[in-house]
Design a protein around this motif. Sequence first.
Motif, PDB file in Angstrom:
ATOM      1  N   LYS A  16       0.963  -1.112  -0.022  1.00 54.20           N
ATOM      2  CA  LYS A  16       0.033   0.131  -0.164  1.00 54.20           C
ATOM      3  C   LYS A  16       0.881   1.277   0.023  1.00 54.20           C
ATOM      4  O   LYS A  16       1.879   1.037   1.019  1.00 54.20           O
ATOM      5  N   GLN A  17       0.677   2.208  -0.840  1.00 53.29           N
ATOM      6  CA  GLN A  17       1.388   3.306  -0.891  1.00 53.29           C
ATOM      7  C   GLN A  17       0.501   4.577  -0.877  1.00 53.29           C
ATOM      8  O   GLN A  17      -0.374   4.807  -1.790  1.00 53.29           O
ATOM      9  N   GLU A  18       0.540   5.418   0.338  1.00 55.14           N
ATOM     10  CA  GLU A  18      -0.034   6.495   0.581  1.00 55.14           C
ATOM     11  C   GLU A  18       0.745   7.724  -0.144  1.00 55.14           C
ATOM     12  O   GLU A  18       1.949   7.707  -0.262  1.00 55.14           O
ATOM     13  N   SER A  19       0.127   8.510  -0.585  1.00 55.63           N
ATOM     14  CA  SER A  19       0.481   9.926  -0.828  1.00 55.63           C
ATOM     15  C   SER A  19       1.804  10.554  -0.400  1.00 55.63           C
ATOM     16  O   SER A  19       1.661  10.872   0.801  1.00 55.63           O
ATOM     17  N   GLY A  20       2.930  10.580  -1.124  1.00 57.11           N
ATOM     18  CA  GLY A  20       4.098  11.107  -0.634  1.00 57.11           C
ATOM     19  C   GLY A  20       4.729  10.163   0.332  1.00 57.11           C
ATOM     20  O   GLY A  20       5.753  10.626   0.904  1.00 57.11           O
ATOM     21  N   LYS A  21       4.509   8.883   0.347  1.00 59.29           N
ATOM     22  CA  LYS A  21       5.188   7.928   1.295  1.00 59.29           C
ATOM     23  C   LYS A  21       5.577   6.882   0.365  1.00 59.29           C
ATOM     24  O   LYS A  21       5.217   6.640  -0.832  1.00 59.29           O
ATOM     25  N   GLY A  22       6.527   6.019   0.997  1.00 59.39           N
ATOM     26  CA  GLY A  22       6.880   4.554   0.475  1.00 59.39           C
ATOM     27  C   GLY A  22       5.742   3.474   0.615  1.00 59.39           C
ATOM     28  O   GLY A  22       4.970   3.787   1.325  1.00 59.39           O
ATOM     29  N   PRO A  23       6.039   2.695  -0.339  1.00 59.68           N
ATOM     30  CA  PRO A  23       5.245   1.340  -0.012  1.00 59.68           C
ATOM     31  C   PRO A  23       5.323   0.701   1.084  1.00 59.68           C
ATOM     32  O   PRO A  23       6.446   0.888   1.550  1.00 59.68           O
ATOM     33  N   GLN A  24       4.188   0.297   1.612  1.00 58.42           N
ATOM     34  CA  GLN A  24       3.975  -0.609   3.176  1.00 58.42           C
ATOM     35  C   GLN A  24       3.672  -1.661   2.879  1.00 58.42           C
ATOM     36  O   GLN A  24       2.435  -1.889   2.220  1.00 58.42           O
ATOM     37  N   PHE A  25       4.051  -2.687   3.287  1.00 56.02           N
ATOM     38  CA  PHE A  25       3.830  -4.260   3.271  1.00 56.02           C
ATOM     39  C   PHE A  25       2.464  -4.408   3.754  1.00 56.02           C
ATOM     40  O   PHE A  25       1.951  -3.745   5.158  1.00 56.02           O
ATOM     41  N   ILE A  26       1.476  -5.114   3.209  1.00 55.74           N
ATOM     42  CA  ILE A  26       0.267  -5.613   3.651  1.00 55.74           C
ATOM     43  C   ILE A  26       0.052  -6.813   4.128  1.00 55.74           C
ATOM     44  O   ILE A  26      -0.010  -7.441   5.150  1.00 55.74           O
ATOM     45  N   ILE A  27       0.325  -7.732   2.952  1.00 57.59           N
ATOM     46  CA  ILE A  27       0.006  -9.162   3.277  1.00 57.59           C
ATOM     47  C   ILE A  27       0.775 -10.058   2.017  1.00 57.59           C
ATOM     48  O   ILE A  27       1.014  -9.491   0.970  1.00 57.59           O
ATOM     49  N   ASP A  28       1.190 -11.151   2.448  1.00 59.06           N
ATOM     50  CA  ASP A  28       1.795 -12.078   1.551  1.00 59.06           C
ATOM     51  C   ASP A  28       1.138 -13.101   1.226  1.00 59.06           C
ATOM     52  O   ASP A  28       0.646 -13.885   2.001  1.00 59.06           O
ATOM     53  N   ILE A  29       1.579 -13.885   0.197  1.00 60.31           N
ATOM     54  CA  ILE A  29       1.073 -15.389  -0.162  1.00 60.31           C
ATOM     55  C   ILE A  29       1.904 -16.074  -0.806  1.00 60.31           C
ATOM     56  O   ILE A  29       2.646 -15.580  -1.778  1.00 60.31           O
ATOM     57  N   ARG A  30       2.307 -17.566  -0.540  1.00 65.26           N
ATOM     58  CA  ARG A  30       3.030 -18.075  -1.199  1.00 65.26           C
ATOM     59  C   ARG A  30       2.268 -19.254  -2.210  1.00 65.26           C
ATOM     60  O   ARG A  30       1.053 -19.505  -2.044  1.00 65.26           O
ATOM     61  N   SER A  31       2.701 -19.746  -3.119  1.00 67.05           N
ATOM     62  CA  SER A  31       2.014 -20.437  -4.284  1.00 67.05           C
ATOM     63  C   SER A  31       1.479 -21.789  -3.763  1.00 67.05           C
ATOM     64  O   SER A  31       0.639 -22.355  -4.545  1.00 67.05           O
ATOM     65  N   ASN A  32       1.841 -22.360  -2.692  1.00 63.74           N
ATOM     66  CA  ASN A  32       1.393 -23.524  -2.060  1.00 63.74           C
ATOM     67  C   ASN A  32      -0.204 -23.119  -1.205  1.00 63.74           C
ATOM     68  O   ASN A  32      -0.673 -23.981  -0.729  1.00 63.74           O
TER      69      ASN A  32
END
Lengths: 116, 113
Positions: free
Chosen positions: B37-53
């Motif tokens: 997630k990237q808010e205006s004027g900020k760097g991206p922020q991790f939300i959630i991940d998933i692996r292919s399994n």
Amino acid sequence: EAGVVQSPRYKIIEKKQPVAFWCNPISGHNTLYWYRQNLGQGPELLIRYENEEAVDDSQLPKDRFSAERLKGVDSTLKIQPAELGDSAVYLCASSQETGWGRGELFFGEGSRLTVL
Amino acid sequence: GESVGLHLPTLSVQEGDNSIINCAYSNSASDYFIWYKQESGKGPQFIIDIRSNMDKRQGQRVTVLLNKTVKHLSLQIAATQPGDSAVYFCAETKSSNTGKLIFGQGTTLQVKP
């Protein structure tokens, strides 16, 4: 705990001038990244460091871009000479682990470069 | 609200509604996917991940769904709030080298009060 710190936040220069960006990663993070983000696009990796070693610089335009990470902590990214197409936000990120680790990168707020 | 097709630059939803942001990834060898997630004027922020399994993974108010057959990823946000307004990027990589993330173009989520 402080996050990734970048400076300057904004830089306006004329083409053909040099510019440098500085990054201080999160303490203890061995991996440091420089990304470039063009307006309306996702970030694109320029270079990745594992400690002092640049392990992936395949996307770095080496004719005008250079980077260094002395002592495996802070890093600088330099452009010389800058071109109009270099206008973008330069993002620095760090992470604790790569390889089979979690892909959570911690990004700084970025340095916005405008080349006139 | 839902973004349709491969990519929709902007998704506008009413506060309190559920949001679905879609992403098509390109590399069939990718086996690890992340939403930022990237808010205006900020760097991206991790939300959630998933692996292919996995096909589905849930976090707090967010769910990521993975369809490897059609190389499609989606992010569902429940009860969307004004603070969810941002640009959302999906990223793909190989789990053996999570340092090489490939980001998609992003979808702007606008939440109407």
